[in-house]
Every structure is written in structure tokens, then in C-alpha cells.
Design an enzyme around this catalytic site. Sequence first.
Site, PDB file in Angstrom:
ATOM      1  N   GLY A   1       0.865  -1.164   0.000  1.00  0.00           N
ATOM      2  CA  GLY A   1       0.000   0.000   0.000  1.00  0.00           C
ATOM      3  C   GLY A   1       0.904   1.216   0.000  1.00  0.00           C
ATOM      4  O   GLY A   1       2.089   1.091   0.270  1.00  0.00           O
ATOM      5  N   CYS A   2       0.393   2.381  -0.317  1.00  0.00           N
ATOM      6  CA  CYS A   2       1.313   3.508  -0.452  1.00  0.00           C
ATOM      7  C   CYS A   2       0.635   4.863  -0.341  1.00  0.00           C
ATOM      8  O   CYS A   2      -0.580   4.966  -0.370  1.00  0.00           O
ATOM      9  CB  CYS A   2       1.980   3.504  -1.820  1.00  0.00           C
ATOM     10  SG  CYS A   2       2.598   1.938  -2.321  1.00  0.00           S
TER      11      CYS A   2
END
Lengths: 511, 366
Positions: free
Chosen positions: B16-17
Amino acid sequence: MLFQPINKNYHDYRIERDKDLCINCKVCIRQCAYEAHFWDEARQKVRHDNTKCVGCHRCEALCPTGALCIRLNESEFRPNACWRPIFMKNIYKQADTGGVLLAGMGSPVDIPVYWDNLLLDASQVTNPSIDPLREPMELKTFLGSKPDRVEFAAPAKGKKGKPKLTTKLAPQIELNYPIMFSAMSFGSINFNLHVAMARAATELGICYNTGEGGLHKSLYKYGKNTIVQVASGRFGVHAEYLNAGAGIEIKIGQGAKPGIGGHLPGEKINEKVSETRMIPVGSDAISPAPHHDIYSIEDLHQLIFALKEASRYRVPVSVKIAAVHNVAAIASGIVRAGADIVAIDGMRGGTGAAPAMIRDNVGIPIELAIAAVDQRLRDEGIRNRASIIAAGGTRCSADVVKAIALGADACYIGTAALLAVGCTLCGKCYTGKCPWGIATNDSKLSKRQNPDIAARKMANLIRAWGHEIEEMLGGMGLNSIESLRGNRDKLRAVGLSSTEMDILGVKHAGR
Amino acid sequence: MKAPERYYDFQKDISGCGIFGVIHKKKGLIKGEIPIKAMACMHDRGNGLGGGFAAYGIYPDHADKYAFHLMCDDQAGLDAAEEVLKRYFTIHASEPIPTRRVLSVKNPPVVWRFFLSVKREKPQDLREVFDEKDYVVSVVMKINTGVPGAFVFSSGKNMGAFKGVGFPEDMAEFYRLDEYSAYIWTGHNRFPTNTPGWWGGAHPFTLLDWSIVHNGEISSYGINRRFLCEHSYICTLMTDTEVVAYLLDLLIRKHGLSKDLAAKVFAPPFWDEIARMSDEDKELYTTLRAVYGPAMLNGPFAILVADNTGLMGLNDRIKLRPLLVAEKDDMVFMSSEESAVRLVCPKLDSVWMPKAGEPVIVNLEA
Ligand code: SF4
Ligand code: SF4
């Protein structure tokens, strides 16, 4: 039993009649096409002859009091791992008749069903699964040749505007579901079911395949949802026929009987079949093993283009082959010969009649064939030039999903469509006496199939599978079937050897 | 090309980012502290296993040279890579990328930059590669797959990527990004769930001038990489972003699609939308989908793509990851979170959430 030929003694089924429930109504007598039930004048009651029963379960299903139960005959030979009863019984039969063993439907032998060893993925946390009831989910599929790239013409100098598309897509078959009804000729199954398939396909926005028996003139109106087949017998093939459908398929082989032709016995050739196939009533319809104008790949090339010429390049041309050992190389040749679609029929595919030895021993499973063909075409950079259809042994929507993940564009279903209208897989289609009114042209039997009801059942089946495919796609975090196609990362193997996994191009579960 | 042996047997990174990008349409220079502060604001979107930035317009003195950024395990790796570069390029400048020691950045690699131009006399093995960009990509691949301990992580002109294992603000500190100004910045903060930290695995991911930061998981990865393999791109880096980069290269550079159409390949209109379009558009999108179906990016994503012509933001077609766009004068911001934009530019002219699948393309004015 005394005084009867040895092979009659070892019959396969027992008919159990509950004496208390049976009311001697004679329904079973009328329903059984094999005359296993009969009226005993002397005893004034319905009786039966177990040796005649083929296990189709028609009488059991129709008995108004539920008095009948069809069971496997429990009689057991001395166990012998090598000489299993089937081999013994076959020998007794052949010793009596001197003939080839005939068989109907797909092979029941225990070759691995790889679908059962492949498991699908689903999203958890890192990507959300998609709910098909709330979000769009797309199953639309285009079959046909795709160019290597899409080209545009830039807008004229100084002019604003979008670049203009210059690529013209080759003719495609557009499907609302990645599923079609497989080739089952008019003759091998009766007219009522052809009407049903045509209507169901039209309602669903998919296609059905005429099989090699031509297209009855009353069905031309369903042409948009029809693939017309051209097989070695060329039955019912003429210019109008070739232009009647949404696609043309050259049948080279069939999964249930690779390498051999077909034989529709004269008894099945009634008026309707005769006019459609363009052969005399009552004459045997024999399809030669090879096409006598195709002895090599360059001959196939010529036939493909002859058909394209005949249909003025309006429809894609498919080539159907049985899955055999060199299927990948053969498929590559077929694509290079100009086919827009390659249909591959695995060894579990159904048939109206095939020699049992061929059906049970020749060919390879569809899963391996699809994986090998898809990979080969990709390795050669020509996968886009043709679509792949998987046929033979697709039992449920998960099998469809797995076939597509391995690389198929769509699946043909034949057996499943017949099951939808009542077939019980008794495997005696070649007798022409199908008590369910399917593999028969006997009007007394075929009227057991009402085209309206049959069409509804077939359409229901595809819709149900469609819903399930959407659920599985959404679970994997995909909302369009093209993102599943060839996406083998969505598959994991259980209990397969590394060679098998290498051919399938999937990792083992847990990796 | 033929798929390598056991090409199906790969591991893929899941992460995720947080992403951020800013562009000045008139090429006005934006100080490094803007993206740094914005990324630091989205600290919690990463877990310290990867952070990085890309900056455009930072090498005006060498604007016509390929700026290669290399990370090497040790001096030997760098020397080996330099040997390769010398064979294929004329080296105009060679220097360490300036860094600071940062307590939280452990065991950094040797980072170095070269400014290069293609040799007039190409060596035998790449003589047949006529397209200059293909040539540059080939050399990058040679080093990345053939020189142990050396990795080219940026190879465009007048731009550079700066990335590694750590939070983005640590990386900015390490690479002294506060000392740079650029007209496009992108930043990335990473939350990998399965890879051990590797500096090369951090983002932005670059190829020539393209740099990509990406928040999401591409569920169609399995087919995207097989499609790319058919077109002779081998995915080796175990990250979704790699396929985005190669697909952009294929669609835009090789097949000549516009950015907008490439975005429509990644996130195509739904069939029922296509059914309602004009005949011309219907044909266009049907053709595009039929031909480039295997290149569609399916799954949740928000990506920012930058090159020397501008910045593009794109969401998946049902918007499963956040992406917000904001404008202030000649600047356009794109970010996972509004807070990050407000922190660096409290007064905005407009703020909006781009629609699912609708690309936002901001071009630099020439
Ligand atoms: S052949 Fe079919 S209908 Fe006849 S007895 Fe057996 S199960 Fe019943
Ligand atoms: S089609 Fe009829 S004869 Fe053939 S297997 Fe099914 S029930 Fe039996």
C-alpha cells in the site's frame, strides 16, 4: 440366468420396483425406449428385464408413485486390479458380436481432471474484492483475430482534434458470456434441441454451433448467434449456409474421437435431417476421417481462405481440432494458416457415437492442451492473431474460469447443455433411442423435448454460470474478463508434479 | 519473445502507499521542501521500507545528456558498471550523488551519477539497435541483469529518481533533496507487506524519462506481464509498477498512442458506456479494448506518471484508491490525501477528486 448369452448375464443395472408402491400404471413401459419394462399378461402386472436397462433413469423420474429405483448391479467378480469388470464384459460382448465397441458421451475413464487440482485466488486486505451486485462486472468477449497494435492518423497539421483511428478490426464474434454451445449436429441430436439452442443463444447474446449436419432452413433467422460448421462430410454446406452465421468453423477433429470420422446411421436420417444434410432419407451419413481436400497445413490454408472468400470476409473462420500430443505446434500452424479462432476439444469431450477404444485412449486432457497452446502462441508472438476456445469436459463455471485463466478466450459446452435438458449421461446415445428425447430423431421420443422449456433451461444454465463467474472474478479483484484471460497467477496447483505445473504454467499452492 | 524457463514462477510485491506529485505548468522551479513536507505528512501511509522522489528539470547544465543514477553494493560493482557504460556511451560527467549521513538510513549503497551520450560508433552487439531509446534501455537492462551489485535506477534526461529503504523524509535527507528545485516532483511512500527492503525496489520506478509512482495492487499483473513478454519486455523486479512503466513505453513510445489513449487502455470505459457513445468513439474504444485487453490494469490503483512533457494522474475505473487534484496558479498538485496538499499550499484555487478511470493530464507549456 439360464439359457441366455453370457454377456446378458453380467448386465450393468438392476431395476428395483417397490411392490407396495407400484400401481401397474404402465408409465415405465411407455417411457423406456429399451423395452426393459413389459406387461406380463399371465401375472397381470408390470415386470422388467434388468438386462435391457441402460441406466438412463427415465422410468424412475417419471414413475408417478416413485416405485422405481435404478441401481448398479451389485454382482461382483473376483477382484482383480488388472482385469477390471469393464474389460471382462467388453470381451464377452465382442466374442458374441465380432464388432467394434461403441460408446456415447464423454469418456468415463479415470484420467486426471486437472480442473480439480487447480484452485482460484481471492483478494484479502491488500486489494479489495469487488461485489458484482454493486459494481459493474464485464464478461463481454470478442472472438477473432486482433492486430498487433492499434494505429491512428494524427490530425492534420495545425488542426486540433483527436487522432483518428485507422485500424480496422477484423470480423469478430461478440459474446455476452465467454461460453458457447458446442457443435452437436442436427441428426445426432434432434430438431427440437437445435431450436432450443438457437433460441437460448439468441436470448443470451452468445453463439451455438450447428455441428456438421447443416442448418435447417427455419433456423436461418438465428444466424447472428450461429456458428456454421464445415466438416469432412460437407453435409448441408452451400453458399447460403456459409453466409448464414456469425462465424464458420472447420471441424478437423473431435476430442472424443481424434483421428476418425463419424457415422450417422440411416435410421436417424428422417425427412428433416435429409433435406438439411442434403442426402437421401435413410442413407448412412458418413464423415470421412480426414477432409479429403486437407492432407496438410497448406491445404487447410486454402480451405480457410476459400471459406473467407465464400463469405466475403464478413465472419471469422475457426478451426476445431482434437487435443492431441502435438497440439501446440498444430495450433500454431493453424493460426499461421489464417484461422481467426482455434477451438480445441479435449479428450473428455462428448460424442453421439465413438469407438470406445478411441474415446478412452486417444488424445490429451483439455487443461494441458489449452495451457500448451496459449503459451506456444505467445512465445511465437501470434497469440493475438487468433482466439482460443476450450471444449470438452467443462462441468461448471469454475472450470470456465480456470480455462480462461489458463489462456482460453471462451469455452464450448456440449455435455453440460444436454444435462440441462435432462440427459443423465447413460452413454447410449449411439443407439438412437435416447429416452430423454435428446440423441434421437424418433418422433415419439424427440417430442419429449419441448423447445421452449429446453431453451429456457439452457439459458438459465448460462445465466447461472455467468453470475458465478462474476462472483469469482470480483473475488479476485477483477472487474473484466480480459484481465483473467491468461492470468495464470490466479491459479495454484494442488497435488501436481512439477512437470504438470510447468506445462500448466502455475505454481503450487502455498507458493 | 519466448518466455524464459519457469517464467510463471514469480513472487510479487504487495504494498500500500502514499503518493504525491506537483507540476509547475510554466516550468517555474518548485523547491524540494514542498514534496518533502507533503510526503512527510503522509508518513503513516508507509512503513519505512521504501521511499523516494523523482524530479524534472534538475540538470539544466546537462539537459541533453542521459542522466544515469546508479546504486551499487560496493566500489567493485560501480567499477564493473562503469566499464559497461564506457563501452556504450561517451561519459561527459561522473560524480557521486551528494548525500548526507542519516542516522535512520542503515547501510546505504554507493550512489553515483553519470551524464552520458550514445557513442557514434556503437559496439557490435547493439549495432542493430537503431532507435536511440531502445539502445539506452538495452544498456540499462544489461547492467541491471548482468552486473552483480549494480543497479541503474534512473536513466532519463534532465531528470532523476532518488529512492531507497526508509521513509521518504529520510530519503530526502539522505539525498539532500532540499537542495534541488524542479518543475515536476513526484514522491512515494511505501507499505510493502512481503519484501525485505531493497533499495532498487523502492519507487519511483523509472524507464528513460518516465517515472511512475503508484499506490495499489494490480490484480491483472499475471496477464500484463505475459503480454509484455510477448512484446519482449521481461518483468524481473517483482513489482506492479514495473508493468506500468513497460506498458507506457510500449503503448506510447512504440505504438504511438497518446497519453490519454494509453490511460484508456489502462482504465477503459465500461461496455455499457461504450454502447452509449457516438459511432466513431464506439469503434475506437471497442478496438482499443479488443486489442489491448491484456494491457488493461485491473485492481485498485492510483498512479502518477511523469515525463519531460508533463504529469498524469489516473485511477482505476471504479476508484478503489484515493487520488485528489488541486490547483494553485500555475501549479497542479496530485496526492493521496488532501492534508498533504493543504500543508504545503493552504490556499488553493480548486480541489477535486478525479472520476474513476478519467486521466488528469497536465502538460508543461513549451
Ligand atoms: S433404460 Fe431407462 S427407462 Fe428403461 S428401465 Fe432402464 S432406466 Fe428405466
Ligand atoms: S443424450 Fe440421451 S442417450 Fe445420450 S447420454 Fe444423455 S440420456 Fe443417454
